[in-house]
Design a protein around this motif. Structure first.
Motif, short mmCIF file in Angstrom:
data_model
loop_
_atom_site.label_atom_id
_atom_site.label_comp_id
_atom_site.label_asym_id
_atom_site.label_seq_id
_atom_site.Cartn_x
_atom_site.Cartn_y
_atom_site.Cartn_z
N HIS A 44 1.94 -0.13 7.27
CA HIS A 44 2.48 0.00 5.92
C HIS A 44 3.20 -1.30 5.60
O HIS A 44 3.40 -2.16 6.47
CB HIS A 44 3.45 1.19 5.83
CG HIS A 44 3.82 1.57 4.43
ND1 HIS A 44 2.90 1.88 3.48
CD2 HIS A 44 5.04 1.68 3.83
CE1 HIS A 44 3.51 2.18 2.35
NE2 HIS A 44 4.81 2.06 2.52
N ASP A 84 -6.31 -2.06 -2.89
CA ASP A 84 -5.12 -2.84 -2.55
C ASP A 84 -4.15 -2.08 -1.66
O ASP A 84 -3.15 -2.65 -1.20
CB ASP A 84 -4.41 -3.32 -3.82
CG ASP A 84 -3.90 -2.18 -4.69
OD1 ASP A 84 -4.21 -1.00 -4.40
OD2 ASP A 84 -3.18 -2.46 -5.67
N SER A 85 -4.42 -0.79 -1.40
CA SER A 85 -3.52 0.01 -0.56
C SER A 85 -4.23 0.65 0.63
O SER A 85 -3.61 1.41 1.38
CB SER A 85 -2.88 1.13 -1.40
OG SER A 85 -2.12 0.61 -2.45
N HIS A 107 -2.56 0.66 3.91
CA HIS A 107 -1.14 1.00 3.96
C HIS A 107 -0.81 2.41 3.51
O HIS A 107 0.34 2.85 3.66
CB HIS A 107 -0.35 0.00 3.12
CG HIS A 107 -0.64 -1.44 3.47
ND1 HIS A 107 -0.22 -2.00 4.65
CD2 HIS A 107 -1.35 -2.39 2.82
CE1 HIS A 107 -0.63 -3.27 4.72
NE2 HIS A 107 -1.32 -3.52 3.62
N LEU A 108 -1.77 3.11 2.93
CA LEU A 108 -1.57 4.49 2.50
C LEU A 108 -2.79 5.31 2.89
O LEU A 108 -3.84 4.76 3.25
CB LEU A 108 -1.35 4.56 0.98
CG LEU A 108 -0.06 3.95 0.44
CD1 LEU A 108 -0.08 3.94 -1.09
CD2 LEU A 108 1.17 4.70 0.94
#
Length: 247
Positions: A135, A186-187, A190-191
Motif C-alpha cells: 500500500h 492506478d491502485s 495498493h488496493l
C-alpha cells in the motif's frame, strides 16, 4: 474474543456510518484497531474514553487514524485525565494527526509505540503479528490472537502472498475490499476487490471472511456475490454495529 465494528467505509463515511474502526475485547481488555473518521462517537457508545486499553493503527491515511485526535482529547481534557494511551503504529504514520493540536497539548495522553511491519509483540492478552502489506504509505497487516481465537486484518492492501500468509487458518479474515471486481489501474498494486478477497480467503483457509473498506455506494450484495465466487465459507460485509461474539 469479541469483535465489534465501529465503522468500515473506505475513504469517507457514508451517512450514518463511519470509516475503519474495530473494537476487540478479551478478558476485560479493550483494544481498538483503527480510528478512522467518525469512529469515536460510536466507540463511546461502548466504552468510556479512559477504558480503552490500547490502539493499533495500520497506516497513516486519515480514514484509518483521524479520530485518534478526539479520543486523546477525550482522555486528556478533563478534570481527571486518563493514563497515557498505548498506541501502536508504523513509524511516522501518526505525524499528521498528532500535529492537529499545538505541540505538547496531548503529550501526556499518548504512549506512542512505533513498530516496523514484521514485528511481533504482546498487547495485554493479545498476541500481535504484523507484516508489511502493499500500500502507499507503509501499511501493516496485523494478526491478533487471544484465547485461542485469531483475527487477521489487511489494513489497505493490494493482493499478494504476504496477505495469504497472514490470514492462514485465521478464524476471521477482515479483508479490505474497496471495489467489487476490478481495481483501477492506478491502485491495482495498493488496493483490493471483494473478488480478490474471496480468492485469498480460500487460499488461506480462513474460517470466516468479513469484507471491509467498501467505497461509499458499493452494493453490498454485489461484493458478497463476488467474494463467494471463490470462497465457500461465511461472508459478511462490515458495517457499524456488526458484531461477532466469542468465537
Amino acid at each position: 474474543m469479541r469483535f465489534t465494528v465501529l465503522g468500515a467505509c473506505g475513504a469517507w463515511p457514508e451517512a450514518g456510518q463511519a470509516c475503519s474502526g474495530f473494537l476487540l475485547e478479551h478478558d476485560g481488555f479493550r483494544l481498538v484497531l483503527e480510528l478512522g473518521y467518525a469512529t469515536v462517537p460510536r466507540l463511546l457508545q461502548h466504552v468510556e474514553p479512559g477504558d480503552v486499553d490500547a490502539v493499533v493503527i495500520s497506516h497513516g491515511h486519515p480514514d484509518h487514524c483521524a479520530d485518534l485526535n478526539p479520543l486523546l482529547r477525550a482522555r486528556a481534557l478533563r478534570d481527571d485525565p486518563s493514563a497515557p494511551l498505548p498506541v501502536y503504529a508504523p513509524p511516522g504514520a501518526l505525524d499528521a494527526v498528532l500535529a492537529l493540536d499545538r505541540p505538547g497539548m496531548l503529550s501526556d495522553a499518548l504512549d506512542l509505540r512505533e513498530f516496523t511491519p514484521g514485528d511481533d509483540f504482546e498487547i495485554g492478552p493479545f498476541r500481535a503479528r504484523t507484516r508489511l502489506l502493499p500500500h502507499r504509505p507503509v501499511n501493516a497487516g496485523v494478526r491478533l490472537t487471544a484465547g485461542g481465537s485469531s483475527l487477521a486484518y489487511t489494513g489497505d492492501s493490494g493482493p499478494g502472498p504476504e496477505t495469504v500468509a497472514l490470514a492462514r487458518d485465521a478464524d476471521v479474515f477482515l479483508a479490505e475490499a474497496s471495489y467489487v471486481d476490478s481495481v483501477p489501474a492506478d491502485s491495482v498494486e495498493h488496493l483490493s476487490s471483494a473478488r480478490q478477497a474471496g480468492r485469498q480467503a480460500a487460499e488461506a483457509g480462513a474460517g470466516r471472511l468479513v469484507l471491509t473498506h467498501l467505497l461509499p455506494g458499493t452494493p453490498h450484495a454485489a461484493a458478497l456475490e463476488a467474494a463467494a465466487g471463490s470462497y465457500a465459507g461465511r461472508i459478511d460485509v462490515a458495517t457499524a454495529g456488526f458484531e461477532i461474539d466469542r468465537w
